[in-house]
Write a protein that holds these residues in place. Structure first.
Motif, PDB file in Angstrom:
ATOM      1  N   ARG A 121       0.844  -1.203   0.000  1.00 55.35           N
ATOM      2  CA  ARG A 121       0.000   0.000   0.000  1.00 55.35           C
ATOM      3  C   ARG A 121       0.875   1.248   0.000  1.00 55.35           C
ATOM      4  NH1 ARG A 121       0.607   2.667   4.670  1.00 55.35           N
ATOM      5  NH2 ARG A 121       0.697   1.563   6.673  1.00 55.35           N
ATOM      6  N   ARG A 122       0.264   2.355  -0.397  1.00 56.71           N
ATOM      7  CA  ARG A 122       0.987   3.628  -0.396  1.00 56.71           C
ATOM      8  C   ARG A 122       1.290   4.080   1.027  1.00 56.71           C
ATOM      9  NH1 ARG A 122      -2.428   5.472  -4.473  1.00 56.71           N
ATOM     10  NH2 ARG A 122      -3.805   6.109  -2.794  1.00 56.71           N
ATOM     11  N   ALA A 123       2.376   4.865   1.146  1.00 58.01           N
ATOM     12  CA  ALA A 123       2.714   5.426   2.462  1.00 58.01           C
ATOM     13  C   ALA A 123       1.594   6.354   2.916  1.00 58.01           C
ATOM     14  CB  ALA A 123       4.030   6.202   2.363  1.00 58.01           C
ATOM     15  N   GLY A 124       1.221   6.202   4.167  1.00 57.38           N
ATOM     16  CA  GLY A 124       0.204   7.087   4.718  1.00 57.38           C
ATOM     17  C   GLY A 124      -1.218   6.683   4.402  1.00 57.38           C
ATOM     18  N   GLY A 125      -1.401   5.677   3.550  1.00 53.24           N
ATOM     19  CA  GLY A 125      -2.756   5.257   3.191  1.00 53.24           C
ATOM     20  C   GLY A 125      -3.187   4.053   4.008  1.00 53.24           C
ATOM     21  N   ALA A 126      -4.366   3.554   3.709  1.00 48.79           N
ATOM     22  CA  ALA A 126      -4.854   2.340   4.364  1.00 48.79           C
ATOM     23  C   ALA A 126      -4.929   1.229   3.319  1.00 48.79           C
ATOM     24  CB  ALA A 126      -6.235   2.585   4.963  1.00 48.79           C
ATOM     25  N   ALA A 127      -4.583   0.016   3.746  1.00 54.18           N
ATOM     26  CA  ALA A 127      -4.579  -1.105   2.806  1.00 54.18           C
ATOM     27  C   ALA A 127      -5.953  -1.284   2.167  1.00 54.18           C
ATOM     28  CB  ALA A 127      -4.144  -2.387   3.512  1.00 54.18           C
ATOM     29  N   GLY A 128      -7.006  -1.078   2.966  1.00 53.41           N
ATOM     30  CA  GLY A 128      -8.361  -1.294   2.475  1.00 53.41           C
ATOM     31  C   GLY A 128      -8.761  -0.347   1.352  1.00 53.41           C
ATOM     32  N   ASP A 129      -8.111   0.833   1.260  1.00 55.38           N
ATOM     33  CA  ASP A 129      -8.462   1.796   0.211  1.00 55.38           C
ATOM     34  C   ASP A 129      -7.478   1.763  -0.938  1.00 55.38           C
ATOM     35  OD1 ASP A 129     -10.230   2.627   2.141  1.00 55.38           O
ATOM     36  OD2 ASP A 129      -8.860   4.201   2.878  1.00 55.38           O
ATOM     37  N   ASP A 130      -6.516   0.847  -0.882  1.00 55.76           N
ATOM     38  CA  ASP A 130      -5.413   0.941  -1.835  1.00 55.76           C
ATOM     39  C   ASP A 130      -5.770   0.323  -3.182  1.00 55.76           C
ATOM     40  OD1 ASP A 130      -2.357   1.734  -1.640  1.00 55.76           O
ATOM     41  OD2 ASP A 130      -2.502  -0.072  -2.903  1.00 55.76           O
ATOM     42  N   GLU A 131      -5.573   1.122  -4.226  1.00 54.71           N
ATOM     43  CA  GLU A 131      -5.870   0.695  -5.602  1.00 54.71           C
ATOM     44  C   GLU A 131      -5.082  -0.557  -6.004  1.00 54.71           C
ATOM     45  OE1 GLU A 131      -7.276   2.413  -8.872  1.00 54.71           O
ATOM     46  OE2 GLU A 131      -8.697   2.271  -7.214  1.00 54.71           O
ATOM     47  N   VAL A 132      -3.771  -0.520  -5.744  1.00 54.48           N
ATOM     48  CA  VAL A 132      -2.893  -1.615  -6.173  1.00 54.48           C
ATOM     49  C   VAL A 132      -3.346  -2.927  -5.535  1.00 54.48           C
ATOM     50  CG1 VAL A 132      -0.545  -2.526  -6.034  1.00 54.48           C
ATOM     51  CG2 VAL A 132      -0.916  -0.120  -6.610  1.00 54.48           C
ATOM     52  N   LEU A 133      -3.615  -2.873  -4.230  1.00 51.60           N
ATOM     53  CA  LEU A 133      -4.011  -4.093  -3.531  1.00 51.60           C
ATOM     54  C   LEU A 133      -5.379  -4.576  -4.012  1.00 51.60           C
ATOM     55  CD1 LEU A 133      -2.752  -3.242   0.076  1.00 51.60           C
ATOM     56  CD2 LEU A 133      -1.679  -4.738  -1.627  1.00 51.60           C
ATOM     57  N   ARG A 134      -6.256  -3.616  -4.303  1.00 53.27           N
ATOM     58  CA  ARG A 134      -7.586  -3.995  -4.798  1.00 53.27           C
ATOM     59  C   ARG A 134      -7.448  -4.750  -6.131  1.00 53.27           C
ATOM     60  NH1 ARG A 134     -11.017  -1.758  -8.195  1.00 53.27           N
ATOM     61  NH2 ARG A 134      -9.931   0.234  -8.342  1.00 53.27           N
ATOM     62  N   HIS A 135      -6.599  -4.210  -7.025  1.00 53.28           N
ATOM     63  CA  HIS A 135      -6.378  -4.880  -8.320  1.00 53.28           C
ATOM     64  C   HIS A 135      -5.844  -6.305  -8.119  1.00 53.28           C
ATOM     65  CE1 HIS A 135      -7.363  -1.942 -11.349  1.00 53.28           C
ATOM     66  NE2 HIS A 135      -6.727  -0.995 -10.684  1.00 53.28           N
ATOM     67  N   LEU A 136      -4.973  -6.476  -7.129  1.00 53.30           N
ATOM     68  CA  LEU A 136      -4.405  -7.813  -6.880  1.00 53.30           C
ATOM     69  C   LEU A 136      -5.510  -8.795  -6.498  1.00 53.30           C
ATOM     70  CD1 LEU A 136      -1.058  -7.149  -4.975  1.00 53.30           C
ATOM     71  CD2 LEU A 136      -1.371  -8.196  -7.222  1.00 53.30           C
ATOM     72  N   VAL A 137      -6.422  -8.348  -5.659  1.00 53.42           N
ATOM     73  CA  VAL A 137      -7.517  -9.223  -5.253  1.00 53.42           C
ATOM     74  C   VAL A 137      -8.422  -9.514  -6.448  1.00 53.42           C
ATOM     75  CG1 VAL A 137      -9.546  -9.426  -3.774  1.00 53.42           C
ATOM     76  CG2 VAL A 137      -7.433  -8.413  -2.867  1.00 53.42           C
ATOM     77  N   GLU A 138      -8.661  -8.483  -7.257  1.00 54.97           N
ATOM     78  CA  GLU A 138      -9.578  -8.649  -8.391  1.00 54.97           C
ATOM     79  C   GLU A 138      -8.974  -9.461  -9.534  1.00 54.97           C
ATOM     80  OE1 GLU A 138     -10.671  -4.664  -9.366  1.00 54.97           O
ATOM     81  OE2 GLU A 138     -12.065  -4.480  -7.676  1.00 54.97           O
ATOM     82  N   ALA A 139      -7.651  -9.660  -9.501  1.00 55.52           N
ATOM     83  CA  ALA A 139      -7.009 -10.412 -10.594  1.00 55.52           C
ATOM     84  C   ALA A 139      -7.509 -11.850 -10.646  1.00 55.52           C
ATOM     85  CB  ALA A 139      -5.497 -10.386 -10.431  1.00 55.52           C
ATOM     86  N   GLY A 140      -8.024 -12.335  -9.528  1.00 58.09           N
ATOM     87  CA  GLY A 140      -8.634 -13.655  -9.544  1.00 58.09           C
ATOM     88  C   GLY A 140      -7.654 -14.806  -9.436  1.00 58.09           C
ATOM     89  N   THR A 141      -6.412 -14.540  -9.038  1.00 63.58           N
ATOM     90  CA  THR A 141      -5.459 -15.626  -8.841  1.00 63.58           C
ATOM     91  C   THR A 141      -5.528 -16.097  -7.391  1.00 63.58           C
ATOM     92  OG1 THR A 141      -3.736 -14.030  -8.288  1.00 63.58           O
ATOM     93  CG2 THR A 141      -3.869 -14.733 -10.583  1.00 63.58           C
ATOM     94  N   SER A 142      -4.916 -17.253  -7.140  1.00 61.53           N
ATOM     95  CA  SER A 142      -4.925 -17.743  -5.764  1.00 61.53           C
ATOM     96  C   SER A 142      -3.725 -17.223  -4.989  1.00 61.53           C
ATOM     97  CB  SER A 142      -4.908 -19.274  -5.764  1.00 61.53           C
ATOM     98  OG  SER A 142      -3.726 -19.739  -6.388  1.00 61.53           O
TER      99      SER A 142
END
Ligand SMILES: [Zn+2]
Length: 610
Positions: A121-142
């Motif tokens: 996640r970005r510095a100062g942000g929250a993991a739950g709002d992070d674009e990059v992490l969201r994309h990773l979850v949405e990629a559909g891999t295990s």
């Protein structure tokens, strides 16, 4: 090292990364051979091979992969049997986004696990709002792999945040992905350089990732400048402080990426990242072919399934084709020259003891011994080449071939790289069929024409070159041959002289030899010799041609580039006929003699490929 780091930070989980159903990594290891390095007992029994060709490797200059290319590469890696295929960075670009979307329905991996790559996640942000992490979850891999900074310099200078925040970013991001149900690999960027500056911080970062549930802590030599003894020392120190699964990710800037990978494994790393054929930006990533072969054959460490090791060479070449970068002939284990022998002394000794000049059995990695013939070659080399081709050359015939080779190589031919043309010479000398009985050439002619087109050149768009004006180039070739008892005159157009000649020659003889339809030119290379003679220099043309079973190279040399191309082209077709005949693809009824009958002239005209 602070006691806090070494003691209470959670670096203590045993074998977190052993996949279900697989034995955990143990330290019992059978060497199975005569290698005598010091720490055999520390070697893991097996390592997981993690390929990052589609992400890190694709950073290589000149590599541009379509989504289809990426799917094909992933299939090849699965065929080889690597444990993990890193597919790209979802969200970073539309192509990788599409890759993961299509992979769900189109990619059927039998052995490998597809992994999506991203960052913390970005510095100062929250993991739950992070674009990059969201994309990773949405990629559909295990599984996902995230990269985090583990060098204090990069945290304070590049990221411009505090060391504590960097540790929190690692922990939060891993925790977030784990909570989303993903397996997580953790790439500790600049780990070795960071360790040398501030080992405590480097350790804090990976400890936080481990505690949050990362299943492999991958120590990255991001700048690629670390040497094997440093890797060995640093991995050993990390290994003493954790029983977590450690991994290595090495770039080849100092030419040590494979050596560094082996050094890391020697100190207990059981997760190995790299790229097939050593692809990657700058000097590339660790070459997985050499890594896999060395670990398996020389260190007795299990990598890919044992019965797939012989797929290394075909897969390396196949991927080279897909990514459209020709494989370096000298690439260890898998290059075309990796087991090629030129000197006469070697080749005669090789006949007696195959292990005398080869460090492993070439067929163990799907490659083969090759004898290279040149003007320097001795008789024995030539004799082996003949045996390889199933030809019998007696002593006078051998002498004639050697004399011819010397004469032609002096004129600029280079038979080492033209196995097809060499085969024709040897066939002619031995009296075997060489394709020349199939057709006889009377003449060829090429016309290239440029013609201005359009009107009102004054109104044209701004010119790219001062001399440029609208025009069209057309090329037409006429070939006259005697084939099947007839005289055939064929005229074809092409996008250039060689293309037009190829089209006309095929048009003339394909009706008699249908198997040629499966024979295709795949590469055309031109080299100017004696370039100091400027446009009067000698030109050497090399043509690669393929049929369903393989590829051959033919050569032509002349002061005239079209004549050089024509020589290579005719050789290419003759070998095509020889191969088709050997494969039984030319029924006897189809083999007419060039001058057999008293037929008239057939004239064929057609528009060739434009
Ligand atoms: Zn990298």
């Amino acid at each position: 090292m602070s006691p806090e780091v070494a003691g209470s930070n959670g670096l203590s989980r045993p074998d977190a990364g052993a996949a279900p159903g697989e034995p955990s990594h143990t330290h019992s290891h059978q060497t199975g051979g005569a290698h005598s390095h010091g720490h055999v007992s520390d070697l893991p029994e097996s390592v997981d091979i993690y390929d990052t060709t589609l992400r890190d490797g694709a950073q290589q200059e000149g590599m541009s992969l379509t989504v289809d290319d990426k799917l094909r590469v992933a299939e090849q890696l699965d065929h080889l049997g690597v444990a993990y295929v890193e597919g790209g960075w979802p969200g970073a670009n539309p192509k990788d986004e599409e890759f993961f979307r299509r992979a769900r329905s189109e990619l059927h991996l039998g052995h490998s696990t597809l992994v999506a790559f991203g960052s913390t996640r970005r510095a100062g942000g929250a993991a739950g709002d992070d674009e990059v992490l969201r994309h990773l979850v949405e990629a559909g891999t295990s599984a996902a792999c995230i990269v985090a900074k583990s060098s204090d310099l990069h945290v304070t200078e590049a990221l411009r945040t505090s060391l504590d925040e960097a540790v929190a970013m690692a922990a939060d991001s891993v925790g977030f992905l784990k909570a989303a149900g993903l397996r997580v690999f953790f790439d500790a960027e600049h780990f070795f350089d960071g360790w040398k500056r501030d080992a405590d911080f480097a350790l804090r970062v990976i400890a936080a990732a481990e505690e949050a549930g990362a299943e492999a802590l991958v120590l990255c030599d991001t700048n690629g400048g670390t040497l094997p003894d440093e890797v060995e020392r640093i991995v050993a120190e990390v290994h003493q402080r954790t029983s977590a699964v450690l991994g290595g990710h090495f770039h080849n800037d100092a030419g040590c990426a494979v050596a560094n990978t082996l050094a890391a494994v020697r100190q207990g790393a059981t997760h190995v990242q790299g790229c097939v054929n050593g692809y990657g930006e700058r000097a590339g990533n660790a070459d997985l072919s050499a890594t896999i072969a060395n670990l398996t054959l020389k260190m007795g460490v299990r990598t890919i399934p044992a019965d797939r090791l012989e797929r290394l060479t075909p897969v390396a070449h196949h991927i080279g084709e897909v990514v459209n970068l020709s494989l370096d002939p000298q690439r260890p284990y898998v290059g075309t020259a990796a087991f090629a022998h030129k000197a006469g002394l070697h080749t005669s000794a090789l006949a007696r003891r195959s292990d005398a000049y080869e460090h492993v059995q070439p067929d163990s990695v799907g490659n083969g011994t090759r004898f290279v013939v040149s003007e320097l070659a001795g008789r024995s080399t030539l004799q082996f080449k003949a045996a390889e081709l199933g030809l019998e050359l007696d002593s006078p015939a051998l002498g004639r071939v050697l004399d011819t080779l010397k004469r032609l190589e002096h004129a600029g031919y280079h038979f080492e790289v033209a196995d097809g043309s060499l085969e024709l010479l040897m066939r002619a000398a031995s009296g075997a069929a060489d394709g020349s009985e199939a057709f006889r050439i009377e003449s060829y002619r090429v016309i290239s024409e440029w013609r201005a087109t359009g009107e009102g050149l004054d109104d044209a768009e701004p010119l790219v070159h001062p001399w440029e004006s609208p025009g069209e180039v057309t090329t037409e070739a006429t070939v006259k041959v005697h084939v099947g008892g007839e005289r055939v005159v064929a005229t074809a157009e092409g996008n250039g002289p060689v293309n037009a000649l190829d089209a006309a020659l095929r048009m003339a003889i394909e009706p008699y030899f249908g198997a040629l339809r499966n024979v295709h030119l795949t590469d055309y290379r031109v080299r100017v010799l004696h370039s100091e003679r400027a446009t009067g220099a000698v030109t050497r043309v090399l043509l690669d041609t393929s049929d369903a079973d393989g590829t051959w190279s033919t050569i032509g040399v002349s002061e005239n580039i079209i004549e050089a191309s024509w020589q290579a082209l005719v050789d290419s077709v003759m070998i095509g006929l020889v191969r088709a005949s050997a494969a039984g693809a030319l029924p006897d009824a189809e083999v007419h003699h060039a001058d057999g009958g008293a037929g008239g002239t057939t004239t064929i005209e057609a528009v060739g490929a434009r």
